[in-house]
Scaffold this active site. Structure first.
Site, mmCIF file in Angstrom:
data_model
loop_
_atom_site.group_PDB
_atom_site.id
_atom_site.type_symbol
_atom_site.label_atom_id
_atom_site.label_comp_id
_atom_site.label_asym_id
_atom_site.label_seq_id
_atom_site.Cartn_x
_atom_site.Cartn_y
_atom_site.Cartn_z
ATOM 1 N N MET A 187 3.502 25.580 64.003
ATOM 2 C CA MET A 187 3.277 26.272 65.276
ATOM 3 C C MET A 187 2.012 25.751 65.957
ATOM 4 O O MET A 187 1.065 25.334 65.296
ATOM 5 C CB MET A 187 3.109 27.772 65.042
ATOM 6 N N ALA A 236 1.281 23.140 67.804
ATOM 7 C CA ALA A 236 0.919 21.727 67.731
ATOM 8 C C ALA A 236 1.088 21.018 69.072
ATOM 9 O O ALA A 236 0.711 19.864 69.208
ATOM 10 C CB ALA A 236 1.748 21.023 66.663
ATOM 11 N N GLY A 237 1.684 21.687 70.045
ATOM 12 C CA GLY A 237 1.883 21.076 71.354
ATOM 13 C C GLY A 237 3.255 20.462 71.558
ATOM 14 O O GLY A 237 3.435 19.604 72.416
ATOM 15 N N GLN A 245 14.905 23.874 65.857
ATOM 16 C CA GLN A 245 15.163 24.460 64.543
ATOM 17 C C GLN A 245 16.317 25.452 64.581
ATOM 18 O O GLN A 245 16.947 25.732 63.575
ATOM 19 C CB GLN A 245 13.903 25.135 63.970
ATOM 20 N N GLU A 290 12.863 24.133 70.667
ATOM 21 C CA GLU A 290 13.224 25.071 69.603
ATOM 22 C C GLU A 290 14.434 24.557 68.822
ATOM 23 O O GLU A 290 15.363 25.294 68.484
ATOM 24 C CB GLU A 290 13.490 26.473 70.163
ATOM 25 N N CYS A 300 -9.144 25.161 57.986
ATOM 26 C CA CYS A 300 -10.110 24.367 57.208
ATOM 27 C C CYS A 300 -10.296 22.965 57.782
ATOM 28 O O CYS A 300 -11.144 22.213 57.313
ATOM 29 C CB CYS A 300 -9.671 24.275 55.745
ATOM 30 N N ALA A 312 6.790 19.925 63.871
ATOM 31 C CA ALA A 312 5.411 20.315 63.575
ATOM 32 C C ALA A 312 5.378 21.774 63.183
ATOM 33 O O ALA A 312 6.383 22.486 63.264
ATOM 34 C CB ALA A 312 4.518 20.090 64.791
#
Length: 197
Positions: free
Chosen positions: A11, A13-14, A90, A88, A147, A9
């Protein structure tokens, strides 16, 4: 059959909340989960997975030089491991992603990885790229842009709130990131010259 999972996800997003909840569920049933997080997030050499809603849990640290397959295999010899959780994700190296795939395939332990898909420049992290290629199950965790649309990108901002478009891929200060939809990300980083259609 055990699988390698990648939940990704933007940042906020849980992701860490979901990881901690799933680990709690394993423990509640008398099972043993292992939790890992990147050494980039160590505080005084201690690993901690923290959620913005105020829950946290200690975790073993991994760095780029670690053999995660061997680490998990060593833990399995001490006592049965029922699931491995990686926060983490990534920051995993491509080799470490394959080590985790071997944990699922050869040790038959499910591995659940949670992390960002892309960096602030819209580029895949190496760990995320490899996970997208080899994970058995991919799951997008959704969050929203200012938005109201689905946020899939992040921008990095300096202390004055100005968007940063160049620099090192890794900066672990969470407060300087904002999740945006692709349209607003492109406007924020200057890839689209005007706001609007």
């Amino acid at each position: 059959m055990a699988k390698l999972y990648f939940s990704y996800a933007a940042m906020n997003a849980g992701k860490s909340t979901l990881l901690l909840q799933a680990a709690y569920n394993y423990r509640e049933r008398g099972m043993r989960p292992l939790l890992y997080t990147s050494a980039l997030y160590a505080e005084n050499g201690i690993g901690l997975i923290s959620s913005r809603i105020g829950i946290s849990e200690p975790a073993a640290l991994y760095s780029a030089d670690d053999d995660l397959y061997q680490s998990i295999r060593d833990e399995q010899e001490i006592s049965k491991v029922d699931c491995v959780f990686i926060d983490e994700a990534q920051f995993l190296t491509p080799d470490q992603v394959w080590q985790l795939a071997r944990v699922a395939d050869r040790l038959r332990i499910p591995v659940m990885c949670f992390g960002l898909r892309t960096d602030f420049q819209g580029k895949l992290f190496p760990g995320s790229s490899e996970l997208l290629a080899v994970a058995d199950t991919l799951r997008e965790i959704r969050t929203i842009c200012e938005c109201g649309a689905k946020a899939t990108m992040v921008v990095r901002q300096n202390a004055d709130g100005r968007v940063i478009t160049a620099g090192e891929q890794v900066s672990i200060e969470k407060s300087v990131y904002v999740s945006l939809c692709r349209r607003h990300w492109e406007e924020a980083v200057g890839r689209w010259p005007v706001k609007g259609p």
